[in-house]
Scaffold this motif. Sequence first.
Motif, PDB file in Angstrom:
ATOM      1  N   ASP A  53       0.829  -1.218   0.000  1.00 44.14           N
ATOM      2  CA  ASP A  53       0.000   0.000   0.000  1.00 44.14           C
ATOM      3  C   ASP A  53       0.860   1.265   0.000  1.00 44.14           C
ATOM      4  O   ASP A  53       0.577   2.225  -0.714  1.00 44.14           O
ATOM      5  N   VAL A  54       1.911   1.247   0.816  1.00 44.81           N
ATOM      6  CA  VAL A  54       2.784   2.420   0.891  1.00 44.81           C
ATOM      7  C   VAL A  54       3.570   2.580  -0.410  1.00 44.81           C
ATOM      8  O   VAL A  54       3.706   3.689  -0.946  1.00 44.81           O
ATOM      9  N   PRO A  63       7.813  -3.068  -3.743  1.00 45.86           N
ATOM     10  CA  PRO A  63       7.555  -2.852  -2.313  1.00 45.86           C
ATOM     11  C   PRO A  63       8.794  -3.034  -1.441  1.00 45.86           C
ATOM     12  O   PRO A  63       8.890  -2.438  -0.366  1.00 45.86           O
ATOM     13  N   LYS A  64       9.745  -3.839  -1.917  1.00 47.14           N
ATOM     14  CA  LYS A  64      10.974  -4.040  -1.139  1.00 47.14           C
ATOM     15  C   LYS A  64      11.765  -2.748  -0.966  1.00 47.14           C
ATOM     16  O   LYS A  64      12.677  -2.673  -0.144  1.00 47.14           O
ATOM     17  N   GLU A  65      11.445  -1.761  -1.776  1.00 50.09           N
ATOM     18  CA  GLU A  65      12.176  -0.487  -1.674  1.00 50.09           C
ATOM     19  C   GLU A  65      11.692   0.369  -0.504  1.00 50.09           C
ATOM     20  O   GLU A  65      12.257   1.424  -0.235  1.00 50.09           O
ATOM     21  N   ILE A  66      10.630  -0.083   0.173  1.00 47.14           N
ATOM     22  CA  ILE A  66      10.114   0.660   1.331  1.00 47.14           C
ATOM     23  C   ILE A  66      10.664   0.034   2.618  1.00 47.14           C
ATOM     24  O   ILE A  66      10.442  -1.144   2.880  1.00 47.14           O
ATOM     25  N   VAL A  67      11.374   0.838   3.413  1.00 46.12           N
ATOM     26  CA  VAL A  67      11.885   0.375   4.710  1.00 46.12           C
ATOM     27  C   VAL A  67      11.077   1.087   5.790  1.00 46.12           C
ATOM     28  O   VAL A  67      11.043   2.322   5.821  1.00 46.12           O
ATOM     29  N   GLY A 248      -0.376   1.991   6.635  1.00 48.89           N
ATOM     30  CA  GLY A 248      -0.884   1.379   5.400  1.00 48.89           C
ATOM     31  C   GLY A 248      -2.297   1.869   5.097  1.00 48.89           C
ATOM     32  O   GLY A 248      -2.615   2.225   3.952  1.00 48.89           O
ATOM     33  N   ALA A 249      -3.122   1.926   6.140  1.00 43.07           N
ATOM     34  CA  ALA A 249      -4.502   2.395   5.956  1.00 43.07           C
ATOM     35  C   ALA A 249      -4.503   3.858   5.503  1.00 43.07           C
ATOM     36  O   ALA A 249      -5.267   4.254   4.615  1.00 43.07           O
TER      37      ALA A 249
END
Lengths: 391, 170
Positions: A53-54, A63-67, A248-249
């Motif tokens: 979601d982010v 998505p793996k690029e989001i820590v 996420g929401a």
Amino acid sequence: MSVINLDHISYKPMLPEVKAAMIDAIDKDYFNPASQHKSGEMAAEILQSCREDVARFLNAANPKEIVFTSGGTESVNHAIKGVALANAKKGKHIVISNIEHNAVIRSVKRLKSMGYKVTSIEVDESGRVNPQDVANAITDETILVSIMHSNNETGTILPIEEIAKITRERKVLFHTDAVDSVGVVPIDVQALGVDLLSFAANSFHGPPGVGGLYVRRGTRIFPILDGGVQEHNKRAGTENLIGIIGMGAAAKVALEKLPTWYEHCLRIQNKLVADLPKVIDEYIINTNPEHSLPNMLSVSVRYIEGESVMLMLDDDDIAVSTRSACATGSLRASHVLISIGLSHADAQGTLVLSFGKDTTEEDIDQFMSSLKNVVTTLRDISPLYRKRAAS
Amino acid sequence: MYNKVVMDHFRNPRNVGVIDDASGQGEVGNPLCGDMMTIYLKVDDDRISDIKFQTFGCGSAIAVSSMLTEIAMGKTIEEAKNITNKDVAKALEGLPKNKLHCSNLGADALQLAIQDYEDRKAGKVRPRESRSEAHEHSHGEQCYCPYCDIELEESTEFCEACQHSLTEEH
């Protein structure tokens, strides 16, 4: 107590969807996402869906690029110190601007004490960095450029895409502190062309104490928290799953509602600019009219001091923020305001008005009538106003 | 952040204004924070019969000015000479530590106003500029950390006691 919140940069109320998701998460008692049993895997799946979601919200390629982190400050520290430590063999030079947040300024200051060199680029009077100055500052030793996406005191947006073109060409990593932009203006990490981008959930009505760092695949960076292999080995420690579920929401709602929020804030900003001259005179607007966040206006009211204004507005249940030295507990006027050419005395009278999707026109009307009284009262007390009247 | 006494003096400052035919006038300003205070005295038979102030500054600076005028009102010049910034802070039942040395200038302004009164009485004419003295978190020869009130060397960059940076911008 009903308070008019014109201090959204400090706190944005959480969305009902965020609260509901977090309460549900608490009720469900999720296990540790790192555990390999069924219950752990279920938590890991939830974590992954939040990451998706982010990632979608920021248009990250993967998505793996989001820590996930504990917020904007940790993200900025991670980006700067993590890149500096991982790339020390290549060079020890970092380029920043002179209007960065303290998270950036103090991170590079720490690195300076460890032998790194820092070039701080001055902004022009409009509060923006000239990309050519970045190009000129980059040397063979440069490993990182860190320039904020928008300034937290003026709302001015900086030319990140143009700077990214330069850093790409020169093969230098580029981090942008986008804490005040994400959730306010559309942010597309791929279109911006940055390698790292810091954000915080509360900027898009998520919970405080949660945030993230976008790290483009292939970026050389060390973790600053060592331990387990969480966050694809980039940030150790059991994830704050309840907070991340809230973020996420918030990301899901923000992705859909951002254009509406943007338009609403712009209307409020225009109203503020139009109404101010009806209630006060002799003030300076520090926000760049062409390149600014829609949800903020920085105003310096001459001959009076910001903390006094803030306290008096507080008595009328109106929350604002001020950048006067007295209020921030520092010794000097804001480095941001001085760098865009304000005098120390004028910088002292600076109010940062920040608003959001729920701010109404009536809120602004009430603020204006209160401000008028406060400014009159304080100017009656001010020796500077008397001197100005006499001269 | 501020106690009730300070907030009361901030919200309802006593003796605000200007005395047009003042017997003495004193002004202090802080070039770093930008606080400025002007004190006007009316003296009859060596007694302060009226005192007024104007202040540009934070909540604490306004409360300090107000409290100072209350303390000084009705005092003889000799009595008023003994009023210190510490007395004012005490009467306000305390100020936040980081405010002690930047906004607590009231007594300094009063002492300058008294000096001005005595100079005028003695027939000395001083150029206006010499009456406004810079106040840079220092008292006489000493410098203090504005955060924890510890005495500092003049060139110190960090307060040893509280580790607060004293030189960094912002």
